[in-house]
Design an enzyme around this catalytic site. Structure first.
Site, short mmCIF file in Angstrom:
data_model
loop_
_atom_site.label_atom_id
_atom_site.label_comp_id
_atom_site.label_asym_id
_atom_site.label_seq_id
_atom_site.Cartn_x
_atom_site.Cartn_y
_atom_site.Cartn_z
CB SER A 1 49.29 -1.01 54.62
OG SER A 1 50.14 -0.06 55.24
CE1 TYR B 1 48.64 2.66 50.51
CE2 TYR B 1 49.02 2.68 52.87
CZ TYR B 1 49.28 2.15 51.63
OH TYR B 1 50.15 1.09 51.50
P1 NAD Z 1 54.50 -0.24 43.40
O1 NAD Z 1 54.16 1.15 43.03
O2 NAD Z 1 55.92 -0.70 43.32
O3 NAD Z 1 53.62 -1.26 42.56
C1 NAD Z 1 52.24 -1.05 42.40
C2 NAD Z 1 51.75 -1.96 41.30
O4 NAD Z 1 50.38 -1.69 41.12
C3 NAD Z 1 52.42 -1.70 39.95
O5 NAD Z 1 52.54 -2.92 39.25
C4 NAD Z 1 51.43 -0.77 39.24
O6 NAD Z 1 51.53 -0.82 37.83
C5 NAD Z 1 50.14 -1.39 39.73
N1 NAD Z 1 49.01 -0.48 39.61
C6 NAD Z 1 48.87 0.79 40.05
N2 NAD Z 1 47.68 1.28 39.71
C7 NAD Z 1 47.04 0.28 39.04
C8 NAD Z 1 45.77 0.17 38.43
N3 NAD Z 1 44.90 1.19 38.40
N4 NAD Z 1 45.46 -1.00 37.83
C9 NAD Z 1 46.34 -2.03 37.81
N5 NAD Z 1 47.55 -1.99 38.38
C10 NAD Z 1 47.89 -0.84 38.98
O7 NAD Z 1 53.92 -0.44 44.88
P2 NAD Z 1 54.29 -1.46 46.07
O8 NAD Z 1 55.06 -0.71 47.08
O9 NAD Z 1 54.82 -2.72 45.55
O10 NAD Z 1 52.83 -1.67 46.68
C11 NAD Z 1 52.06 -2.83 46.42
C12 NAD Z 1 51.00 -2.96 47.50
O11 NAD Z 1 51.63 -3.07 48.77
C13 NAD Z 1 50.05 -1.76 47.58
O12 NAD Z 1 48.74 -2.20 47.85
C14 NAD Z 1 50.61 -0.99 48.76
O13 NAD Z 1 49.63 -0.20 49.39
C15 NAD Z 1 51.07 -2.12 49.66
N6 NAD Z 1 52.08 -1.72 50.65
C16 NAD Z 1 53.31 -1.28 50.28
C17 NAD Z 1 54.22 -0.95 51.25
C18 NAD Z 1 55.62 -0.53 50.92
O14 NAD Z 1 56.36 -0.15 51.84
N7 NAD Z 1 56.03 -0.57 49.66
C19 NAD Z 1 53.89 -1.03 52.59
C20 NAD Z 1 52.60 -1.46 52.94
C21 NAD Z 1 51.71 -1.81 51.95
#
Ligand code: NAD
Length: 278
Positions: free
Chosen positions: A160, A173
């Site tokens: 991130s 985080y």
């Molecule tokens: P999201 O909530 O849409 O998806 C998260 C996924 O992780 C889902 O499929 C969920 O079922 C799965 N998950 C959660 N807990 C779990 C567990 N214990 N075991 C297995 N699977 C699990 O989130 P996202 O926004 O797509 O985020 C995905 C990654 O990207 C994360 O690591 C997040 O920190 C990172 N990220 C997201 C953003 C953003 O703006 N969305 C920005 C920077 C980084």
């Protein structure tokens, strides 16, 4: 672009042009958001894929079968909980047996918790660290020997912008994401002579369910409206004032897994509209 009037030859060309044909990939947390975008992109390049994450069983099964049909690849699903080392090992075992090997590992599963540090629940700290950081260690540990032996492997960690800089109220985080950037560098060094690359991608805000949930949490923490959160909190630091898309994230990870990226390793690549350029 190659052109032909022979449909059989056209199909063969299309297969050749799929850079990851014959490879197999695990994308953690891929039932939703960025992970789903990455899984779609890798399948689109011809990789067989293991989907992982939570959600309603019927929706996941539809996702699995449609992805498989659309891209003409094998798609499996593992419901392994990324907070548990034993379940991570089981998922890697299942994938290795089904596909013969794991060539690509994308450590993407992640959760967020927003709270001032004095009231940050310790069990939330543990969960964020386990899923966002320790899971990547356990999964990498399980696939690394095979990748090194075959002298080909791609590990991409979804970190991130918070792996590079901090924001208030996100202690666990930010700690986990800084940690995974460090882990990325170590894996890159250990894999470098064996054709195994490891990179972190560092998105700013991407429009996904995780971000949607943060809007409510931030609204409470700052005592402001949802619109104000989007304008004045989430995108305040992001100079291009737009959310990235899961398709953009998929295309980037797919590039990092492809042949043109074989010398790119140990990086933490911002995808943040200029946020960390400040
Ligand atoms: P999201 O909530 O849409 O998806 C998260 C996924 O992780 C889902 O499929 C969920 O079922 C799965 N998950 C959660 N807990 C779990 C567990 N214990 N075991 C297995 N699977 C699990 O989130 P996202 O926004 O797509 O985020 C995905 C990654 O990207 C994360 O690591 C997040 O920190 C990172 N990220 C997201 C953003 C953003 O703006 N969305 C920005 C920077 C980084």
């Amino acid at each position: 672009m190659l052109k032909t009037k022979n449909p059989q030859a056209a199909r063969t060309q299309a297969q050749i042009m799929r850079a990851l044909a014959g490879r197999s990939a695990i994308v953690t947390g891929s039932t939703s958001g960025i992970g789903l975008g990455i899984a779609q992109a890798l399948a689109g390049q011809g990789a067989n894929v293991v989907l992982n994450g939570f959600g309603p069983a019927d929706q996941i099964e539809t996702l699995r079968t449609e992805m498989s049909r659309e891209h003409d690849v094998e798609v499996l699903y593992s419901g392994a909980d990324m907070s548990r080392a034993d379940k991570i090992a089981e998922m890697i075992d299942v994938a290795s047996h089904a596909f013969g090997q794991v060539d690509i590992l994308v450590n993407n599963a992640g959760i967020q918790h927003v709270s001032p540090i004095e009231t940050f629940p310790p069990e939330k700290w543990d969960a964020v660290l386990a899923i966002n950081l320790s899971a990547a260690f356990h999964a990498t540990r399980a696939v690394f020997t095979g990748m090194k032996q075959r002298r080909w492997g791609r590990i991409v960690n979804v970190a991130s912008a918070h792996g590079l800089i901090a924001s208030p109220f996100k202690s666990a985080y930010v700690a986990a994401k800084h940690g995974i950037v460090g882990l990325t560098k170590v894996i890159a060094l250990e894999g470098a002579e064996f054709g195994v690359t490891c990179n972190a991608v560092c998105p700013g805000y991407v429009w996904t369910p995780l971000v949607e949930k943060q809007i409510d949490d931030q609204a409470k923490a700052h005592n402001i409206s949802r619109d104000e959160v989007v304008r004045n909190v989430l995108l305040a630091q992001q100079p291009n004032k737009r959310f990235a898309t899961i398709e953009e994230m998929g295309a980037l990870v797919s590039f990092l897994c492809g042949p043109a990226a074989q010398s790119i390793t140990g990086t933490a690549l911002p995808v943040d509209g200029g946020w960390t350029a400040h």
